[in-house]
Design an enzyme around this catalytic site. Structure first.
Site, PDB file in Angstrom:
ATOM      1  N   ARG A 155     -34.988  43.700 -30.565  1.00  0.00           N
ATOM      2  CA  ARG A 155     -33.894  44.459 -31.170  1.00  0.00           C
ATOM      3  C   ARG A 155     -33.297  43.614 -32.288  1.00  0.00           C
ATOM      4  O   ARG A 155     -33.104  42.423 -32.139  1.00  0.00           O
ATOM      5  CB  ARG A 155     -32.811  44.793 -30.137  1.00  0.00           C
ATOM      6  CG  ARG A 155     -33.320  45.660 -29.011  1.00  0.00           C
ATOM      7  CD  ARG A 155     -33.512  47.070 -29.502  1.00  0.00           C
ATOM      8  NE  ARG A 155     -34.297  47.839 -28.545  1.00  0.00           N
ATOM      9  CZ  ARG A 155     -34.866  48.976 -28.844  1.00  0.00           C
ATOM     10  NH1 ARG A 155     -34.759  49.481 -30.040  1.00  0.00           N
ATOM     11  NH2 ARG A 155     -35.554  49.618 -27.941  1.00  0.00           N
ATOM     12  N   GLU A 183     -29.050  55.946 -35.678  1.00  0.00           N
ATOM     13  CA  GLU A 183     -28.698  54.628 -35.126  1.00  0.00           C
ATOM     14  C   GLU A 183     -27.770  54.765 -33.919  1.00  0.00           C
ATOM     15  O   GLU A 183     -27.946  54.077 -32.915  1.00  0.00           O
ATOM     16  CB  GLU A 183     -28.026  53.760 -36.194  1.00  0.00           C
ATOM     17  CG  GLU A 183     -28.966  53.254 -37.255  1.00  0.00           C
ATOM     18  CD  GLU A 183     -30.008  52.281 -36.730  1.00  0.00           C
ATOM     19  OE1 GLU A 183     -29.733  51.541 -35.755  1.00  0.00           O
ATOM     20  OE2 GLU A 183     -31.110  52.241 -37.298  1.00  0.00           O
ATOM     21  N   ASN A 199     -28.709  53.736 -30.096  1.00  0.00           N
ATOM     22  CA  ASN A 199     -27.911  52.783 -29.324  1.00  0.00           C
ATOM     23  C   ASN A 199     -27.589  53.324 -27.935  1.00  0.00           C
ATOM     24  O   ASN A 199     -27.643  52.584 -26.946  1.00  0.00           O
ATOM     25  CB  ASN A 199     -26.608  52.447 -30.059  1.00  0.00           C
ATOM     26  CG  ASN A 199     -26.754  51.269 -30.989  1.00  0.00           C
ATOM     27  OD1 ASN A 199     -27.807  50.657 -31.095  1.00  0.00           O
ATOM     28  ND2 ASN A 199     -25.676  50.960 -31.681  1.00  0.00           N
TER      29      ASN A 199
END
Length: 149
Positions: free
Chosen positions: A104, A46, A50
């Protein structure tokens, strides 16, 4: 004893799997339970995603991953040198996204926080963002091979 590693990668999607596997392999040396390895891989995935999606919208930049193991605790610091976040606390709210047109979910920080014990998000003094995560690992006893006679 403290052991550390530093990994520098380009912020491209192909490096996300490499980053999570490398961090997990480094953590495996203390023999944590599989669940902890899976949690670490998810959180790192994650964080790197990002960086790829948000830190460098018009270019390919760098990601620095620092991992420190001390006794039964791992600290993972992931730094990018991109555009940063205007409001890091707002960005940590579930479903908050700066890219709603790109499907997203806005759950990246929430996912990281749910799989790790602590999560800190801050803008760097010059440029970019630093994410610091810690997790206390559950260490398993080493398997002992017993020869059958």
């Amino acid at each position: 004893m403290k052991n550390e590693m530093i990994l520098h990668i380009k912020a491209i999607s192909q490096n996300e799997a490499f980053a999570r596997s490398t961090v997990a392999a480094f953590c495996a040396q203390v023999n944590p339970i599989l669940e902890d390895i899976i949690d670490i891989k998810t959180a790192v995935s994650e964080a790197v995603t990002n960086c790829v999606v948000h830190a460098y919208p018009d270019s390919i930049g760098d990601i620095k991953i620092h991992v420190a193991l001390k006794n039964d605790t791992v600290t993972i610091t992931i730094t990018d040198f991109g555009i940063g976040i205007c409001d890091p606390e707002k960005a940590r709210e579930p479903f908050y996204t700066t890219k709603p047109d790109e499907e997203r979910s806005g759950m990246g920080f929430t996912v990281m926080e749910s799989f790790m014990d602590t999560l800190e998000v801050k803008n760097n003094s010059a440029r970019g963002l630093t994410i610091k995560m810690t997790k206390k690992l559950t260490i398993t006893e080493q398997c002992k091979m017993v020869a059958n006679d």
